[in-house]
Design a protein around this motif. Structure first.
Motif, mmCIF file in Angstrom:
data_model
loop_
_atom_site.group_PDB
_atom_site.id
_atom_site.type_symbol
_atom_site.label_atom_id
_atom_site.label_comp_id
_atom_site.label_asym_id
_atom_site.label_seq_id
_atom_site.Cartn_x
_atom_site.Cartn_y
_atom_site.Cartn_z
ATOM 1 N N THR A 21 35.849 39.915 56.236
ATOM 2 C CA THR A 21 35.031 39.900 56.354
ATOM 3 C C THR A 21 34.101 39.962 55.129
ATOM 4 O OG1 THR A 21 34.757 42.297 56.037
ATOM 5 C CG2 THR A 21 34.746 41.920 58.281
ATOM 6 N N HIS A 22 34.669 38.941 53.954
ATOM 7 C CA HIS A 22 34.201 38.085 53.377
ATOM 8 C C HIS A 22 34.810 37.852 52.403
ATOM 9 C CE1 HIS A 22 32.600 42.639 53.086
ATOM 10 N NE2 HIS A 22 31.607 41.790 53.365
ATOM 11 N N ALA A 23 34.050 36.146 52.180
ATOM 12 C CA ALA A 23 34.671 35.098 51.545
ATOM 13 C C ALA A 23 34.087 34.548 50.758
ATOM 14 C CB ALA A 23 35.411 34.001 52.024
ATOM 15 N N LEU A 24 34.613 33.923 49.799
ATOM 16 C CA LEU A 24 33.679 33.375 48.694
ATOM 17 C C LEU A 24 34.068 32.134 47.896
ATOM 18 C CD1 LEU A 24 34.924 34.074 45.530
ATOM 19 C CD2 LEU A 24 34.311 36.503 46.089
ATOM 20 N N PHE A 25 32.825 31.626 47.168
ATOM 21 C CA PHE A 25 33.470 29.964 46.527
ATOM 22 C C PHE A 25 33.011 30.210 45.185
ATOM 23 C CE2 PHE A 25 32.800 27.814 50.503
ATOM 24 C CZ PHE A 25 33.777 27.262 50.718
ATOM 25 N N GLU A 26 33.596 29.882 43.656
ATOM 26 C CA GLU A 26 32.863 29.613 42.706
ATOM 27 C C GLU A 26 32.487 29.224 42.113
ATOM 28 O OE1 GLU A 26 36.410 31.423 39.724
ATOM 29 O OE2 GLU A 26 37.172 32.695 40.962
ATOM 30 N N PRO A 28 31.034 26.674 38.804
ATOM 31 C CA PRO A 28 31.223 26.555 37.742
ATOM 32 C C PRO A 28 30.203 26.611 37.367
ATOM 33 C CG PRO A 28 32.640 25.291 38.799
ATOM 34 C CD PRO A 28 32.033 26.594 39.945
ATOM 35 N N ALA A 29 28.900 26.404 35.906
ATOM 36 C CA ALA A 29 28.022 25.878 35.123
ATOM 37 C C ALA A 29 27.420 26.522 35.919
ATOM 38 C CB ALA A 29 28.941 24.701 34.602
ATOM 39 N N ALA A 30 26.897 27.460 37.128
ATOM 40 C CA ALA A 30 26.016 27.830 37.805
ATOM 41 C C ALA A 30 23.923 27.461 36.977
ATOM 42 C CB ALA A 30 26.015 28.552 38.627
ATOM 43 N N GLU A 31 24.336 27.123 36.111
ATOM 44 C CA GLU A 31 23.039 27.589 35.628
ATOM 45 C C GLU A 31 22.286 26.287 35.427
ATOM 46 O OE1 GLU A 31 26.446 25.939 32.267
ATOM 47 O OE2 GLU A 31 25.688 27.522 33.929
ATOM 48 N N LYS A 32 24.022 24.958 35.417
ATOM 49 C CA LYS A 32 23.108 23.541 35.680
ATOM 50 C C LYS A 32 22.268 23.766 37.452
ATOM 51 C CE LYS A 32 26.067 21.872 32.357
ATOM 52 N NZ LYS A 32 26.793 20.971 31.233
ATOM 53 N N VAL A 33 22.685 24.156 38.452
ATOM 54 C CA VAL A 33 23.037 24.057 39.983
ATOM 55 C C VAL A 33 21.401 24.504 40.583
ATOM 56 C CG1 VAL A 33 23.787 24.931 42.087
ATOM 57 C CG2 VAL A 33 25.222 24.908 40.393
ATOM 58 N N ASN A 34 20.814 22.869 40.962
ATOM 59 C CA ASN A 34 19.307 23.054 41.725
ATOM 60 C C ASN A 34 19.834 23.458 42.855
ATOM 61 O OD1 ASN A 34 17.748 22.442 40.450
ATOM 62 N ND2 ASN A 34 18.347 20.560 39.752
ATOM 63 N N TRP A 58 25.327 36.022 40.708
ATOM 64 C CA TRP A 58 24.858 35.911 39.147
ATOM 65 C C TRP A 58 25.362 37.077 38.329
ATOM 66 C CZ3 TRP A 58 22.378 31.163 37.638
ATOM 67 C CH2 TRP A 58 22.402 30.880 36.360
ATOM 68 N N PRO A 59 26.580 36.800 37.401
ATOM 69 C CA PRO A 59 26.896 38.092 36.978
ATOM 70 C C PRO A 59 26.049 38.414 35.503
ATOM 71 C CG PRO A 59 28.756 36.416 37.248
ATOM 72 C CD PRO A 59 27.705 35.773 37.809
ATOM 73 N N GLY A 60 25.503 39.316 35.536
ATOM 74 C CA GLY A 60 24.916 40.099 34.514
ATOM 75 C C GLY A 60 23.484 40.430 35.188
ATOM 76 N N GLN A 111 28.750 28.557 29.210
ATOM 77 C CA GLN A 111 28.146 28.557 30.894
ATOM 78 C C GLN A 111 28.703 29.526 32.336
ATOM 79 O OE1 GLN A 111 31.150 25.621 32.426
ATOM 80 N NE2 GLN A 111 30.251 22.972 31.338
ATOM 81 N N VAL A 112 27.916 30.360 33.010
ATOM 82 C CA VAL A 112 28.044 30.674 33.645
ATOM 83 C C VAL A 112 28.665 30.177 35.532
ATOM 84 C CG1 VAL A 112 26.375 32.419 35.047
ATOM 85 C CG2 VAL A 112 25.583 32.127 33.255
ATOM 86 N N THR A 113 29.637 30.864 35.718
ATOM 87 C CA THR A 113 30.449 30.984 37.055
ATOM 88 C C THR A 113 29.220 32.153 37.772
ATOM 89 O OG1 THR A 113 32.922 30.489 35.996
ATOM 90 C CG2 THR A 113 32.493 31.035 38.065
ATOM 91 N N ALA A 114 29.316 31.702 38.966
ATOM 92 C CA ALA A 114 28.313 32.993 40.201
ATOM 93 C C ALA A 114 28.649 32.396 40.994
ATOM 94 C CB ALA A 114 27.238 32.413 40.309
ATOM 95 N N ILE A 115 28.858 33.520 42.201
ATOM 96 C CA ILE A 115 29.420 34.028 43.002
ATOM 97 C C ILE A 115 29.002 33.264 44.045
ATOM 98 C CG2 ILE A 115 30.496 35.478 44.953
ATOM 99 C CD1 ILE A 115 31.626 36.002 42.576
ATOM 100 N N LEU A 116 29.479 32.034 45.456
ATOM 101 C CA LEU A 116 28.575 31.922 46.987
ATOM 102 C C LEU A 116 29.626 32.847 47.955
ATOM 103 C CD1 LEU A 116 25.838 30.577 47.654
ATOM 104 C CD2 LEU A 116 27.932 28.819 48.480
ATOM 105 N N GLY A 117 29.154 34.191 47.730
ATOM 106 C CA GLY A 117 29.716 34.913 48.573
ATOM 107 C C GLY A 117 29.099 34.763 50.678
ATOM 108 N N PHE A 118 29.511 34.642 51.571
ATOM 109 C CA PHE A 118 30.229 35.013 52.587
ATOM 110 C C PHE A 118 30.393 36.642 52.933
ATOM 111 C CE2 PHE A 118 30.550 30.377 51.602
ATOM 112 C CZ PHE A 118 29.644 30.453 52.136
#
Length: 222
Positions: A21-26, A28-34, A58-60, A111-118
Motif C-alpha cells: 500500500t505504499h510507494a515513493l519517489f526520492e 534529490p536536491a529538494a531545496e531547489k524544487v518549486n 523532508w528529513p529532519g 543537498q537534501v533528498t526528500a521523499i514524495l510518497g503515495f
C-alpha cells in the motif's frame, strides 16, 4: 503505476515499492524544487473505492499531506515551497506513514533528498484526512480554487456509486456512439440493426477510457 515530474527536470518513473500500500519517489536536491507534478501512468487503475494520498517528507524537518490521486483525478500539480512548513504540526488525525519516514536516503553534500510518497487508502479515509486540513491547505491539496466549496469537493470523492445510475450512463454512452453511425434522416427504431463491428469498436474505446482514467468521462459526456 505512478509518475512524477519536477519542474525543470526529467520525468521520474523510478518508483520504489515499499509494501502493498505504499510507494515513493526520492527527490534529490529538494531545496531547489518549486513545483512537482504527480500522475497515474494509466497502466494500472486504482481498485474500486480506493485512491492515494500524496505525502511530502523532508528529513529532519517534517512532513505533510500534499493532496490525493484517484481514477477520477489522475494527476495533480503541487507547489512545494509555499505548501511545506517545517514549523507547523500536522492536523489531528493525519500522520506520515512510517514507510516514508524510515526510508534510507542518500544525499549529495550540501543537498537534501526528500521523499514524495503515495499511500493507497479508501476514498472515505482520504476525504476525512483532507477535510481535517486548514481550508487553504485543503483547497491546495484538492487543486481547487478558493471560489469552490472544499466540503462539497471532498464529499464528492467518497460519494458511493449508484449501480443503476452507472448502468444508465453506460447505456446512454453506447446509444450516442451508435447513433453517430446512423445516416442523416434515418431514425433508430425497435427493428434497427447494428453491425457487431460498431459495438466492438465502442467496447474497445470505452474500456480504454475506463482503464486510463476511470468512469468520470461518463458525467462529462452528458
Amino acid at each position: 503505476m505512478f509518475g512524477c515530474c519536477v519542474a525543470g527536470r526529467l520525468l521520474q518513473t523510478d518508483l520504489q515499492q515499499v509494501d502493498e500500500t505504499h510507494a515513493l519517489f526520492e527527490i534529490p536536491a529538494a531545496e531547489k524544487v518549486n513545483h512537482v507534478c504527480v500522475f497515474l501512468l494509466g497502466t494500472v487503475p486504482f481498485p474500486d473505492g480506493f485512491g492515494a494520498t500524496v505525502h511530502f517528507f523532508w528529513p529532519g524537518k517534517g512532513s505533510q499531506v500534499l493532496g490525493m490521486l484517484s481514477n477520477d483525478k489522475p494527476s495533480a500539480i503541487f507547489r512545494l515551497r509555499s505548501a511545506f512548513s517545517s514549523t507547523s504540526a500536522p492536523p489531528s488525525g493525519i500522520s506520515t506513514p512510517s514507510a516514508f519516514t524510515s526510508a534510507t536516503l542518500s544525499s549529495a553534500p550540501g543537498q537534501v533528498t526528500a521523499i514524495l510518497g503515495f499511500a493507497l487508502e479508501p476514498l472515505e479515509a482520504i476525504a476525512a484526512q483532507l477535510a481535517s486540513l486548514p481550508q487553504a491547505q485543503a483547497q491546495s491539496a484538492m487543486n481547487i480554487t478558493p471560489a469552490s466549496t472544499p466540503t462539497s469537493s471532498l464529499a464528492s470523492i467518497a460519494k458511493p456509486v449508484d449501480p443503476s445510475a452507472l448502468a444508465e450512463k453506460i447505456a446512454k454512452h453506447l446509444f450516442n456512439y451508435i447513433a453517430g453511425f446512423v445516416p442523416a434522416g434515418t431514425s433508430i427504431g425497435p427493428d434497427s440493426t447494428v453491425p457487431m463491428g460498431v459495438i466492438a469498436r465502442w467496447y474497445e474505446t470505452f474500456i480504454g477510457k475506463v482503464r486510463a482514467g476511470g468512469v468520470g468521462f461518463l458525467d462529462r459526456s452528458e
